[in-house]
Design a protein around this motif. Structure first.
Motif, mmCIF file in Angstrom:
data_model
loop_
_atom_site.group_PDB
_atom_site.id
_atom_site.type_symbol
_atom_site.label_atom_id
_atom_site.label_comp_id
_atom_site.label_asym_id
_atom_site.label_seq_id
_atom_site.Cartn_x
_atom_site.Cartn_y
_atom_site.Cartn_z
ATOM 1 N N PHE A 1 0.835 -1.256 0.072
ATOM 2 C CA PHE A 1 -0.122 0.077 0.089
ATOM 3 C C PHE A 1 0.843 1.326 0.032
ATOM 4 N N ASP A 2 0.309 2.147 -0.429
ATOM 5 C CA ASP A 2 1.002 3.600 -0.701
ATOM 6 C C ASP A 2 0.182 4.508 -0.386
ATOM 7 N N ASP A 3 0.328 5.543 0.526
ATOM 8 C CA ASP A 3 -0.786 6.639 0.607
ATOM 9 C C ASP A 3 -0.156 7.999 0.014
ATOM 10 N N ASP B 1 -6.161 11.957 1.163
ATOM 11 C CA ASP B 1 -5.304 10.716 1.065
ATOM 12 C C ASP B 1 -5.605 9.903 0.034
ATOM 13 N N ILE B 2 -5.007 9.562 -1.116
ATOM 14 C CA ILE B 2 -5.477 8.301 -2.034
ATOM 15 C C ILE B 2 -4.624 7.120 -1.792
ATOM 16 N N ILE C 1 -6.858 2.763 -5.620
ATOM 17 C CA ILE C 1 -7.990 1.965 -5.441
ATOM 18 C C ILE C 1 -9.144 2.601 -4.345
ATOM 19 N N SER C 2 -8.637 3.409 -3.292
ATOM 20 C CA SER C 2 -9.729 4.151 -2.564
ATOM 21 C C SER C 2 -9.195 5.557 -1.892
ATOM 22 N N PHE D 1 -7.897 13.211 -9.380
ATOM 23 C CA PHE D 1 -7.077 13.844 -8.680
ATOM 24 C C PHE D 1 -5.411 14.184 -9.155
ATOM 25 N N MET D 2 -4.941 15.231 -8.531
ATOM 26 C CA MET D 2 -3.571 15.515 -9.089
ATOM 27 C C MET D 2 -2.522 15.367 -7.922
ATOM 28 N N ASP D 3 -1.375 14.950 -8.094
ATOM 29 C CA ASP D 3 -0.396 14.956 -7.014
ATOM 30 C C ASP D 3 0.297 16.123 -7.128
#
Length: 187
Positions: free
Chosen positions: A65-67, A112-113, A121-122, A82-84
């Motif tokens: 997982f990565d947030d 937080d994606i 995924i969420s 969404f954009m980083d």
């Protein structure tokens, strides 16, 4: 590796390569048998909830997982984009993945994606958020009994119950886990 003794509510783990979050768990031991852990798991991608029983001490792999903090930009009806803000990378989450969150999305806010094996995924919401009330039922004179609530529509379209002293234009704090009013925010 994660063991059943490490289980906590809200913990994410991978079972057979699939991402799950623990909703509930309970340790049980019967006479002359090994201890078992009964769990209620939710598949993070599909939302499917299932109950599983594991032997005490069962090991699970740590999921990849990565947030990432990402800014909500817009929706095109099918996807939420969404954009980083550091790398300017853009990702889209399908409307089915965002069903539980769309009432909390405000353009240009950061969220937080959650990524699993490199794919979004969420989304994870903070415990509470502040929103402006755009529409509110009028208070009726004489409604002075404690805990009288009325309906209010927020800037995102989310509807919550608020105390009778809340009026249009007020900013309120909302519990994102239960979609409940917490308090009025003074401006």
């Amino acid at each position: 590796m994660i063991s059943t003794s490490d289980f906590r509510r809200g913990m994410k783990l991978a079972i057979d390569g699939e991402p799950y979050v623990i909703l509930e768990f309970q340790n049980a031991r019967t006479a002359q048998r090994r201890a078992n852990v009964t769990t209620k798991l939710k598949h993070i991608i599909t939302g499917q909830v299932l109950e599983k029983v594991f032997s005490s001490g069962t090991q699970f792999e740590i999921p990849d997982f990565d947030d990432r903090k990402m800014q909500y930009m817009y929706t095109d009806g099918e996807s939420y984009h969404f954009m980083d803000t550091e790398t300017y990378d853009q990702v889209a989450l399908h409307k089915d993945q965002m069903e539980d969150y769309k009432g909390y999305l405000v353009e240009n806010n950061e969220y937080d994606i959650l990524f699993f094996e490199g794919s979004p995924i969420s989304m994870e919401l903070p415990p509470s958020m502040e929103f402006k009330v755009v529409e509110c039922e009028p208070a009726v004179k004489g409604d002075r009994v404690s805990n009288v609530m009325k309906g209010a529509t927020l800037e995102t379209g989310l509807e919550v119950k608020v105390p009778i002293f809340i009026k249009e234009g007020d900013v309120i704090k909302v519990d994102t886990r239960e979609a409940k009013y917490i308090e009025r925010v003074s401006m």
